[in-house]
Design a protein around this motif. Structure first.
Motif, PDB file in Angstrom:
ATOM      1  N   LEU A 105      -9.268   1.929  10.627  1.00 29.28           N
ATOM      2  CA  LEU A 105      -8.734   1.697   9.284  1.00 29.28           C
ATOM      3  C   LEU A 105      -7.830   2.843   8.847  1.00 29.28           C
ATOM      4  O   LEU A 105      -6.758   2.614   8.272  1.00 29.28           O
ATOM      5  N   VAL A 106      -8.243   4.075   9.128  1.00 32.24           N
ATOM      6  CA  VAL A 106      -7.423   5.238   8.759  1.00 32.24           C
ATOM      7  C   VAL A 106      -6.083   5.192   9.483  1.00 32.24           C
ATOM      8  O   VAL A 106      -5.029   5.505   8.904  1.00 32.24           O
ATOM      9  N   ALA A 107      -6.104   4.778  10.755  1.00 36.32           N
ATOM     10  CA  ALA A 107      -4.858   4.694  11.529  1.00 36.32           C
ATOM     11  C   ALA A 107      -3.927   3.616  10.974  1.00 36.32           C
ATOM     12  O   ALA A 107      -2.700   3.766  11.023  1.00 36.32           O
ATOM     13  N   GLU A 108      -4.492   2.545  10.410  1.00 37.83           N
ATOM     14  CA  GLU A 108      -3.672   1.427   9.925  1.00 37.83           C
ATOM     15  C   GLU A 108      -3.211   1.608   8.486  1.00 37.83           C
ATOM     16  O   GLU A 108      -2.176   1.060   8.095  1.00 37.83           O
ATOM     17  N   SER A 109      -3.981   2.357   7.706  1.00 38.23           N
ATOM     18  CA  SER A 109      -3.701   2.436   6.272  1.00 38.23           C
ATOM     19  C   SER A 109      -2.811   3.639   5.954  1.00 38.23           C
ATOM     20  O   SER A 109      -3.145   4.772   6.307  1.00 38.23           O
ATOM     21  N   PRO A 110      -1.699   3.434   5.270  1.00 40.10           N
ATOM     22  CA  PRO A 110      -0.864   4.566   4.856  1.00 40.10           C
ATOM     23  C   PRO A 110      -1.480   5.341   3.696  1.00 40.10           C
ATOM     24  O   PRO A 110      -1.033   6.440   3.374  1.00 40.10           O
ATOM     25  N   GLU A 144     -10.995  -4.827   4.215  1.00 40.50           N
ATOM     26  CA  GLU A 144      -9.796  -4.045   3.953  1.00 40.50           C
ATOM     27  C   GLU A 144      -8.830  -4.092   5.128  1.00 40.50           C
ATOM     28  O   GLU A 144      -7.606  -4.136   4.930  1.00 40.50           O
ATOM     29  N   ARG A 145      -9.356  -4.119   6.360  1.00 40.16           N
ATOM     30  CA  ARG A 145      -8.477  -4.219   7.529  1.00 40.16           C
ATOM     31  C   ARG A 145      -7.770  -5.578   7.560  1.00 40.16           C
ATOM     32  O   ARG A 145      -6.580  -5.662   7.898  1.00 40.16           O
ATOM     33  N   ASP A 146      -8.497  -6.643   7.196  1.00 33.74           N
ATOM     34  CA  ASP A 146      -7.865  -7.970   7.124  1.00 33.74           C
ATOM     35  C   ASP A 146      -6.757  -7.990   6.070  1.00 33.74           C
ATOM     36  O   ASP A 146      -5.682  -8.560   6.283  1.00 33.74           O
ATOM     37  N   ALA A 147      -7.040  -7.346   4.921  1.00 31.03           N
ATOM     38  CA  ALA A 147      -6.026  -7.297   3.864  1.00 31.03           C
ATOM     39  C   ALA A 147      -4.794  -6.527   4.322  1.00 31.03           C
ATOM     40  O   ALA A 147      -3.652  -6.918   4.044  1.00 31.03           O
ATOM     41  N   LEU A 148      -5.018  -5.427   5.042  1.00 29.72           N
ATOM     42  CA  LEU A 148      -3.886  -4.639   5.550  1.00 29.72           C
ATOM     43  C   LEU A 148      -3.072  -5.434   6.560  1.00 29.72           C
ATOM     44  O   LEU A 148      -1.834  -5.328   6.608  1.00 29.72           O
ATOM     45  N   LYS A 149      -3.765  -6.255   7.374  1.00 27.72           N
ATOM     46  CA  LYS A 149      -3.059  -7.070   8.357  1.00 27.72           C
ATOM     47  C   LYS A 149      -2.157  -8.084   7.668  1.00 27.72           C
ATOM     48  O   LYS A 149      -0.990  -8.262   8.048  1.00 27.72           O
ATOM     49  N   VAL A 150      -2.687  -8.731   6.614  1.00 28.61           N
ATOM     50  CA  VAL A 150      -1.886  -9.709   5.864  1.00 28.61           C
ATOM     51  C   VAL A 150      -0.706  -9.013   5.187  1.00 28.61           C
ATOM     52  O   VAL A 150       0.428  -9.511   5.199  1.00 28.61           O
TER      53      VAL A 150
END
Length: 542
Positions: free
Chosen positions: A173-178, A235-241
């Protein structure tokens, strides 16, 4: 650092310049062994935030009541206080009933007095506590507390698996989230304590105050791990969308920018070549032509609506050329142009005799029409049908009628026509659509009352594309042709002033319904004497 030194630094701090950082502890103390938590501590209500144990968190203190609390806390050697979230929006200083009963004991590590008299603190969580009761609310809140311990089997296989799963997903999640700092990847992957890992993740999730408070109040560590794992997945699903939406938007923006640049380059090339008009000038020119065309109300409204669409459309748009061609046709049609009829019966007879020998029956009918027209100017044109063998002058007779009346002449050949669209036109949804032959002939004639010859009306065919003879029923019906509808124009056009002349070699192939709408005049073949006379009058002089 001694307790005496702590008190001196805290007291002297009031005389320091604003904006100075004040160290209220030492590194050795921050690494310390467990601190004994007193039964009573000051309570600092927090708005819009929840603090978790063992984590460093910044705080901003600006109210006078809270600053008095901090001033008292920094005088204590342990610098401990309880931070608890406020239940809801509170306009004034929160009271005992406004503060949640589960909070976190924190220790002040650093304090900075800003130039605006606010305190900026760095605090470290120590333990979860329950506030049993408030013992004082002046000069600040003070409560009796009970330390809360973690529950659950921390050594079980399930807890170990949950801990590993939470750690891996949080690092991803940290790697994906700005929004999250990259330092949390190292911290999350190296933290083995299940309870501390759950609190670390909970403090960095995008949750509201209520959601974080629920995780703070959850003492069962395996349950807390499951809940933070669910929140990480959400939260990861939301970031993907969000990422997919952002990529789609970027693609659309890139295509739009590319189209814009190509249009600008195309416009520059046209200007260099001296081709075309500026879009505003072209719209203005079309508007002037539409206003001058004398259209009916419905046609004018349709043309104006299409012109407004054209004005808002970029020149490189696919529909731009279609709309412009449509407006050109609308502006070119003779909506109000009428030829002035020559109503001199004697002159008309002279012209007819000059062009053709014999054919007295036809000439008498035309002279009769002119005579009636001179008395009743709004008379609708007759629909004549000349039937006779080839070479008897049927088509040329139509031209003579136009000359005798002083009208324009138009002619179309219907021999071999199988498509209804040849009469009614194509709808604009088709590529290369054009009006039907009737409208095209009127555009060439440039008047609304020409003599219009429909040649070879008996040769019209019918197939899967429609029956052109059925379309001619509206054209040749005096009760309907005043509002003839062409599929391309999509507005009515008045054909009632047109003098239609049909020609045919045989009358039998003409459908009965169409035959009833026409006045049939038969042209028999010429006798030998008539042919000799024609040769003397028309062939020899040439």
């Amino acid at each position: 650092m001694s307790d005496e030194r702590d008190e001196i630094e805290a007291v002297e701090d009031a005389e320091r310049p604003r904006g100075t950082e004040v160290a209220v502890g030492t590194a050795s103390e921050e690494e310390t062994a467990p601190v004994e938590i007193p039964r009573e501590l000051p309570v600092l209500p927090l708005k819009n935030t929840v603090l978790f144990p063992f984590l460093l968190s910044p705080l901003l203190v600006s109210s006078e009541r809270s600053k008095r609390l901090i001033d008292a806390v920094v005088l204590d050697p342990y610098r401990l206080l309880v931070c608890a979230a406020v239940r809801g929006a509170v306009e004034q200083s929160p009271g005992p009933d406004d503060v949640r009963r589960t909070g976190t004991v924190v220790r002040i590590v650093k304090m900075l007095k800003s130039s605006d008299d606010s305190y900026r603190l760095l605090v470290q969580g120590v333990s979860r506590v329950a506030i049993e009761e408030f013992v004082s609310d002046s000069p600040f809140l003070r409560g009796r507390i009970q330390v809360l311990s973690d529950r659950g089997d921390l050594e079980s296989v399930e807890t170990t698996a949950l801990t590993r799963n939470v750690s891996q997903n949080f690092v991803a999640l940290v790697a994906e989230s700005p929004r999250l700092s990259d330092d949390l990847q190292v911290l999350g992957s190296n933290l083995d304590d299940s309870s501390k890992l759950a609190d670390l993740v909970a403090s960095n999730l995008d949750l509201d105050v209520g959601g974080k408070q629920e995780l703070l109040e959850e003492l069962d560590v395996p349950i807390r791990l499951r809940r933070v794992l669910d929140e990480i997945s959400r939260e990861r699903d939301a970031l993907k969308v969000e990422s997919e939406i952002r990529e789609k938007v970027q693609t659309d923006i890139g295509k739009t920018q590319r189209d814009y640049m190509l249009r600008q380059q195309l416009e520059a090339i046209r200007q260099e070549l001296g081709e075309g008009l500026e879009p505003e000038a072209e719209v203005g020119r079309l508007r002037e032509r539409i206003e001058a065309a004398g259209m009916g109300e419905e046609a004018h409204r349709q043309a104006t609506r299409e012109l407004d669409r054209l004005a808002q459309m970029p020149p490189a748009a696919a529909e731009h050329g279609v709309i412009r061609t449509y407006l050109e046709w609308m502006a070119d049609l003779p909506w109000a142009q009428l030829s002035e009829d020559r109503l001199d019966v004697a002159e008309a007879r002279r012209i007819l005799d000059e062009d053709h020998y014999g054919l007295d029956k036809v000439k008498d009918r035309i002279v009769e029409y002119i005579a009636v027209l001179s008395l009743k100017r709004d008379l609708k044109g007759p629909i004549l049908c000349f039937v006779g063998p080839p070479g008897t002058g049927k088509t040329s007779l139509g031209r003579s009628i136009a000359r005798a009346l002083g009208r324009k002449f138009a002619r179309i050949s219907l021999g071999g026509v199988h498509d209804e669209a040849e009469i009614r036109g194509h709808r604009r949804t088709y590529v290369g659509a054009l009006p039907g032959r009737i409208v095209q002939g009127l555009r060439r004639a440039k008047t609304r009352n020409p003599v219009f010859v429909l040649d070879e009306v008996d040769k019209v065919g019918a197939d899967f594309r429609g029956d052109p003879s059925s379309a001619l029923l509206e054209v040749l019906d005096p009760e309907q042709n005043s509002s003839f509808s062409d599929h391309y124009l999509e507005v009515p056009f008045d054909l009632s002033q047109v003098l239609f002349v049909a020609t045919a070699n045989l009358i039998d192939p003409v459908p009965a319904a169409l035959r009833d709408r026409m006045e049939v005049i038969e042209l028999p073949g010429y006798t030998e004497e008539e042919k000799l006379e024609i040769a003397k009058r028309f062939l020899v002089p040439r």
